[in-house]
Design a protein around this motif. Structure first.
Motif, short mmCIF file in Angstrom:
data_model
loop_
_atom_site.label_atom_id
_atom_site.label_comp_id
_atom_site.label_asym_id
_atom_site.label_seq_id
_atom_site.Cartn_x
_atom_site.Cartn_y
_atom_site.Cartn_z
N LYS A 315 8.99 0.49 30.26
CA LYS A 315 7.64 1.08 30.34
C LYS A 315 6.90 0.54 31.57
O LYS A 315 6.31 1.29 32.32
CB LYS A 315 6.86 0.75 29.06
CG LYS A 315 5.46 1.37 28.99
CD LYS A 315 4.85 1.05 27.64
CE LYS A 315 3.37 1.31 27.61
NZ LYS A 315 3.00 2.63 27.17
N TRP A 316 6.98 -0.78 31.74
CA TRP A 316 6.15 -1.42 32.76
C TRP A 316 6.84 -1.58 34.10
O TRP A 316 6.21 -1.57 35.14
CB TRP A 316 5.63 -2.78 32.27
CG TRP A 316 4.94 -2.66 30.94
CD1 TRP A 316 5.32 -3.21 29.77
CD2 TRP A 316 3.73 -1.92 30.67
NE1 TRP A 316 4.45 -2.86 28.76
CE2 TRP A 316 3.46 -2.07 29.29
CE3 TRP A 316 2.87 -1.13 31.45
CZ2 TRP A 316 2.36 -1.48 28.67
CZ3 TRP A 316 1.77 -0.55 30.83
CH2 TRP A 316 1.53 -0.73 29.46
N LYS A 332 11.01 14.60 27.56
CA LYS A 332 11.18 14.80 26.10
C LYS A 332 12.25 13.85 25.55
O LYS A 332 12.07 13.20 24.52
CB LYS A 332 11.56 16.26 25.83
CG LYS A 332 10.89 16.83 24.60
CD LYS A 332 10.97 18.34 24.53
CE LYS A 332 12.21 18.78 23.77
NZ LYS A 332 12.50 20.19 23.94
N LYS A 333 13.38 13.80 26.26
CA LYS A 333 14.49 12.96 25.78
C LYS A 333 14.10 11.48 25.79
O LYS A 333 14.34 10.74 24.84
CB LYS A 333 15.73 13.17 26.66
CG LYS A 333 16.40 14.52 26.44
CD LYS A 333 17.39 14.85 27.52
CE LYS A 333 18.81 14.54 27.14
NZ LYS A 333 19.78 15.03 28.15
N LEU A 334 13.46 11.07 26.88
CA LEU A 334 13.06 9.65 26.96
C LEU A 334 11.93 9.34 25.99
O LEU A 334 11.80 8.20 25.52
CB LEU A 334 12.70 9.28 28.39
CG LEU A 334 13.94 9.17 29.30
CD1 LEU A 334 13.56 9.10 30.76
CD2 LEU A 334 14.78 7.95 28.92
N GLY A 335 11.13 10.36 25.69
CA GLY A 335 10.08 10.18 24.68
C GLY A 335 10.67 9.92 23.30
O GLY A 335 10.11 9.21 22.48
N TRP A 336 11.84 10.50 23.05
CA TRP A 336 12.55 10.29 21.77
C TRP A 336 13.07 8.85 21.72
O TRP A 336 12.99 8.18 20.70
CB TRP A 336 13.72 11.28 21.66
CG TRP A 336 14.43 11.29 20.35
CD1 TRP A 336 14.17 12.10 19.28
CD2 TRP A 336 15.52 10.44 19.93
NE1 TRP A 336 15.03 11.82 18.24
CE2 TRP A 336 15.87 10.81 18.61
CE3 TRP A 336 16.24 9.41 20.54
CZ2 TRP A 336 16.90 10.19 17.89
CZ3 TRP A 336 17.26 8.78 19.83
CH2 TRP A 336 17.58 9.18 18.53
N PRO A 339 9.45 6.02 21.97
CA PRO A 339 8.22 6.70 21.52
C PRO A 339 6.98 6.00 22.08
O PRO A 339 6.86 4.78 22.00
CB PRO A 339 8.30 6.58 20.00
CG PRO A 339 9.74 6.35 19.68
CD PRO A 339 10.31 5.60 20.86
N GLY A 340 6.11 6.80 22.69
CA GLY A 340 4.84 6.27 23.19
C GLY A 340 4.90 5.63 24.56
O GLY A 340 3.86 5.30 25.14
N TYR A 341 6.08 5.44 25.15
CA TYR A 341 6.17 4.77 26.46
C TYR A 341 5.64 5.63 27.60
O TYR A 341 5.03 5.12 28.53
CB TYR A 341 7.63 4.43 26.77
CG TYR A 341 8.09 3.06 26.31
CD1 TYR A 341 7.56 2.46 25.19
CD2 TYR A 341 9.08 2.38 27.01
CE1 TYR A 341 8.01 1.23 24.78
CE2 TYR A 341 9.53 1.14 26.60
CZ TYR A 341 9.00 0.56 25.48
OH TYR A 341 9.45 -0.67 25.08
#
Ligand SMILES: CSC[C@H]1O[C@H](OP(=O)(O)O)[C@H](O)[C@@H]1O
Ligand SMILES: Nc1ncnc2[nH]cnc12
Length: 343
Positions: A315-316, A332-336, A339-341
């Motif tokens: 994330k950082w 979308k895939k990385l959101g899965w 989550p929230g990153y």
């Protein structure tokens, strides 16, 4: 030609029509039938079994999970095992068979992205991965265990090797491909079993080749000249994807042969040799996992097991692409996966 197994007067029944064949194919699924297919609560520790380790006998099977990920289904259903440590505390552990339940995926076909993504989605932050390896050094004898600390990548770029592509770029450090904190725990447990039929090498450079064919003699000698200790076909991209997924990862290697550089009694490595050593030493491998799980499930290792030192790194520090530059399915895939990153 189909292999005939049963001859009844003059009727030949092909093997694929025989009851025993279908019994053997469906056995793992029949064993799983009746078990819960969901599991409440996070599972922080996973074991990935390699060649000869398609299941972990001796542990209580609590559930069998079929997880679907944006990268497809993993190599095998994930078994949730309950491990009771010496203090009587029960901890869930996920088990996944790298090559499938019947060793149906070749090294380049292993569903590495799905495997790692599925484990992370269950809460896994620590992976102990098993591998059958060839030894490139005289002193690493068949059935010895090695806890490698380095890898040389000899895969050929044909395996999907990152989560960060197709619309979102990310880079992660891989100077030390294994987790030093986790390695310490594994080494301690391995040494505690020494003298009891277990020989452990605390470090080593693992060559990860493409396969599925074994190396030529020239390649085997080249890897020795590079300082290679052991060789397999499975450490990558598994270890890289685990790092991207912020999962602490250590491979435990078990030597099964001397590859082809040493040509023992006129014999180079072959599958029969590998499987014979794996089978003969399976109990030691099981005791080794049990000891590592016993240790990891102690309260004092909680921070290590939850890989707090890796949390948030993608994330950082890892992901680079600004929101307006993202394209394709990547977000979308990385959101899965995280989550929230990247909201
Ligand atoms: C059957 S010998 C080659 C095969 O064995 C190792 O598998 P794993 O790492 O999953 O234990 C090696 O990497 C090759 O895939
Ligand atoms: N000699 C070898 N080369 C590659 N992978 C292996 N796995 C077990 N033995 C091996």
């Amino acid at each position: 030609m189909l292999k005939p197994t049963t001859v009844l007067s003059r009727v030949i029944i092909p093997r694929y029509l025989s009851l025993s064949f279908w019994r053997s194919i469906t056995l793992p699924y029949r064993k799983m039938a009746g078990l819960p297919s969901t599991y409440d609560g996070a599972i922080h520790i996973a074991v990935i079994g390699g060649t000869g380790i398609q299941s972990l006998p001796g542990f209580t099977l609590a559930a069998t999970l079929t997880v679907d990920t944006p990268w497809g289904p993993p190599s095998s259903p994930i078994s949730v095992l309950h491990h009771e440590n010496d203090g009587g505390q029960s901890t869930p552990v996920a088990f996944l068979s790298r090559h499938g339940l019947h060793h149906e995926f070749a090294p380049h076909e292993v569903k590495n992205q799905a495997n790692i993504a599925a484990l992370r989605s269950l809460g896994v932050r620590t992976i102990i991965a098993f591998s059958a390896v060839g030894s490139l050094q005289e002193e690493i004898r068949p059935r010895d265990f090695v806890v490698p600390d380095q890898i040389i990548d000899r895969t050929k770029g044909i395996r999907p090797f990152t989560f960060f592509e197709g619309g979102m770029v990310g880079h992660v450090g891989f100077g030390d491909p294994f987790d030093a904190g986790l390695a310490k725990v594994v080494q301690k447990c391995g040494h505690a079993l020494e003298g009891d039929g277990v020989r452990l090498h605390d470090s080593g450079t693992l060559i990860c080749m493409e396969g599925p064919q074994f190396s030529t003699r020239a390649e085997s000698n080249l890897y020795r000249s590079w300082g290679g200790s052991v060789i397999n076909m499975s450490a990558l991209p598994e270890a890289k994807l685990a790092r991207e997924a912020e999962i602490s990862y250590q491979m435990i290697c078990m030597a099964t042969d001397y590859d082809c550089w040493r040509n023992v009694d006129g014999e180079d490595v072959n599958v029969t040799m590998v499987m014979a050593h794996m089978k003969a030493n399976a109990e030691n491998a099981r005791r080794f996992v049990g000891a590592v799980l016993n240790e990891l499930t102690k309260k004092e290792h909680e921070v290590q097991v939850q890989a707090k030192h890796l949390e948030g790194q993608m994330k950082w520090m890892g992901a680079m692409t600004k929101k307006e530059g993202r394209w394709g399915e990547a977000e979308k895939k990385l959101g899965w996966l995280f989550p929230g990153y990247f909201d």
